[in-house]
Design a protein around this motif. Structure first.
Motif, PDB file in Angstrom:
ATOM      1  N   ASN A 327      -1.782  -4.214   4.352  1.00 44.17           N
ATOM      2  CA  ASN A 327      -2.889  -3.258   4.223  1.00 44.17           C
ATOM      3  C   ASN A 327      -2.723  -2.088   5.191  1.00 44.17           C
ATOM      4  O   ASN A 327      -2.991  -0.930   4.849  1.00 44.17           O
ATOM      5  CB  ASN A 327      -4.229  -3.953   4.479  1.00 44.17           C
ATOM      6  N   ARG A 328      -2.269  -2.387   6.416  1.00 45.93           N
ATOM      7  CA  ARG A 328      -2.048  -1.322   7.392  1.00 45.93           C
ATOM      8  C   ARG A 328      -0.936  -0.376   6.924  1.00 45.93           C
ATOM      9  O   ARG A 328      -1.057   0.849   7.003  1.00 45.93           O
ATOM     10  CB  ARG A 328      -1.664  -1.923   8.748  1.00 45.93           C
ATOM     11  N   SER A 331      -2.142   1.662   3.996  1.00 47.86           N
ATOM     12  CA  SER A 331      -3.096   2.687   4.420  1.00 47.86           C
ATOM     13  C   SER A 331      -2.354   3.923   4.916  1.00 47.86           C
ATOM     14  O   SER A 331      -2.701   5.063   4.575  1.00 47.86           O
ATOM     15  CB  SER A 331      -4.008   2.130   5.517  1.00 47.86           C
TER      16      SER A 331
END
Length: 395
Positions: A327-328, A331
């Protein structure tokens, strides 16, 4: 003559027969040594867009490791599975391979995170769809030939690329709901969007499912996003890991993963073969036209394997695609794409030639599509480098 005799004997009457191809948008003389679908496959392999897949990622951003799948390695693995299934069922394996190799050409850098960001940026201008972008590449963006843009592939290969996941006009969808690129192309070369594609394209779609499920399990384990113990309760997958551990006690984890995953792939392929043979026996099609007119796929998993596939996908979504580490990374990837689009759309003079000349002369919607084409064609590495060049004051 011997080559033609071999083809007639090898292919079932309900395969997509190369000598009965509907041809190309721009007429070309036939090749003396290759079928039309062989030529399509070869043109895809030699295309610029295909080479770029080497540095476009599936799940992981390119700098996170050299051993994870890229769009290129994934496409080659899909093509291998598609060839096996097509040859066994007496479908045209060149066509199956061509569709498999082309199916990911339209993807942006950074996988689905990049596509989500580009779609959001393009929302006021018709959005972005990787399937439509694949068609744009195959019919317009590749600039290699003197007499036409694109690769001028056969109707059957383009149909498979656009419809390998099923009819586009279904469930109440109309032409207004489809990406403009697909609608515009079909005005000149109707791909019959309301019907199923031929069996080779259906094979390519299932081969894609088989490849990415199993290879994401492989990559996820090697990345430490989950452990083998987490797979114990998964149907088929857990069974294969248990079988290999009992058969080869003390096996290193790397070998264990490979032995188990290859057995899962084989089981899924055998399931497709058995279920498709059952449907062929039930329907008794005499031509590819009858397969297209069925109203349902002829190539399929069994009901049991469909259920297994659903559980495996749910596990991967929860434990891998939504993992906090990814997810990081995703993003950051979305921000890179949004930054690039925002700046290049507002300041087209920052684009390299000839992109700059086209963008500066275009109205806003056309300029947005040009910028989307430019960004979608980037590899992960090029997108990161371009972002640094445009936003780092010390570059």
């Amino acid at each position: 003559m011997v080559e033609e005799l071999w083809r007639h004997q090898a292919l079932a009457p309900y395969a997509t027969l190369p000598w009965a191809s509907r041809g190309r948008l721009h007429a070309e003389p036939e090749a003396p040594t290759r079928s039309p679908f062989q030529r399509d496959r070869d043109r895809i392999i030699h295309s610029t867009a295909f080479r770029r897949l080497k540095h476009k990622t599936q799940v992981f951003v390119y700098h996170e490791g050299d051993h994870y799948r890229t769009r290129l390695t994934h496409s080659l693995e899909v093509a291998q599975i598609a060839r096996t299934i097509c040859r066994t069922l007496r479908f045209d394996e060149d066509l199956g391979e061509a569709v498999a190799l082309a199916h990911d050409l339209g993807h942006t850098p950074f996988g689905h995170a990049g596509e989500e960001a580009l779609h959001a940026a393009m929302k006021p201008f018709g959005g972005f769809d990787h399937n439509a972008q694949t068609l744009r590449i195959l019919t317009k963006l590749e600039e290699r030939y003197a007499e036409f843009n694109g690769l001028n592939l056969t109707w059957e290969t383009l149909e498979g690329a656009v419809k390998h996941n099923g009819p586009l006009l279904k469930g109440g969808r109309t032409l207004e709901d489809l990406p403009a690129a697909i609608v515009e192309y079909c005005r000149d070369h109707d791909l019959e969007l309301e019907g199923h594609a031929g069996p080779e394209a259906q094979v390519a779609a299932l081969s894609d499912d088989i490849a990415y499920n199993n290879h994401d399990i492989d990559d996820g384990l090697r990345a430490g996003l989950f452990e083998i113990a987490d797979l114990r309760d998964l149907p088929l997958v857990g069974e294969m890991f248990t079988f290999v551990e009992k058969k080869y006690p003390g096996l290193t984890q790397s070998r264990l993963i490979h032995e188990a995953v290859r057995r899962v792939i084989n089981a899924m392929v055998e399931d497709v073969l058995a279920e498709t043979r059952r449907r062929l026996t039930e329907v008794q099609p005499r031509s590819v036209a009858e397969i297209r007119a069925l109203g349902r796929p002829i190539v399929s998993f069994s009901e049991g394997m469909i259920a297994n596939d659903r559980v495996i996908k749910a596990f991967l979504y929860k434990r891998m695609y939504e993992h906090w580490h990814l997810n990081r990374s995703h993003s950051k990837a979305r921000r890179v794409v949004m930054d690039l689009f925002g700046l290049l759309f507002a300041e087209p003079n920052c684009l390299p030639p000839p992109w700059r000349e086209r963008a500066e002369a275009a109205e806003r919607p056309a300029r947005a599509r040009l910028v989307a084409d430019y960004i979608a064609g980037m590899t992960d590495r090029y997108a990161l480098d371009e972002h640094k060049r445009l936003f780092d004051l010390y570059q």
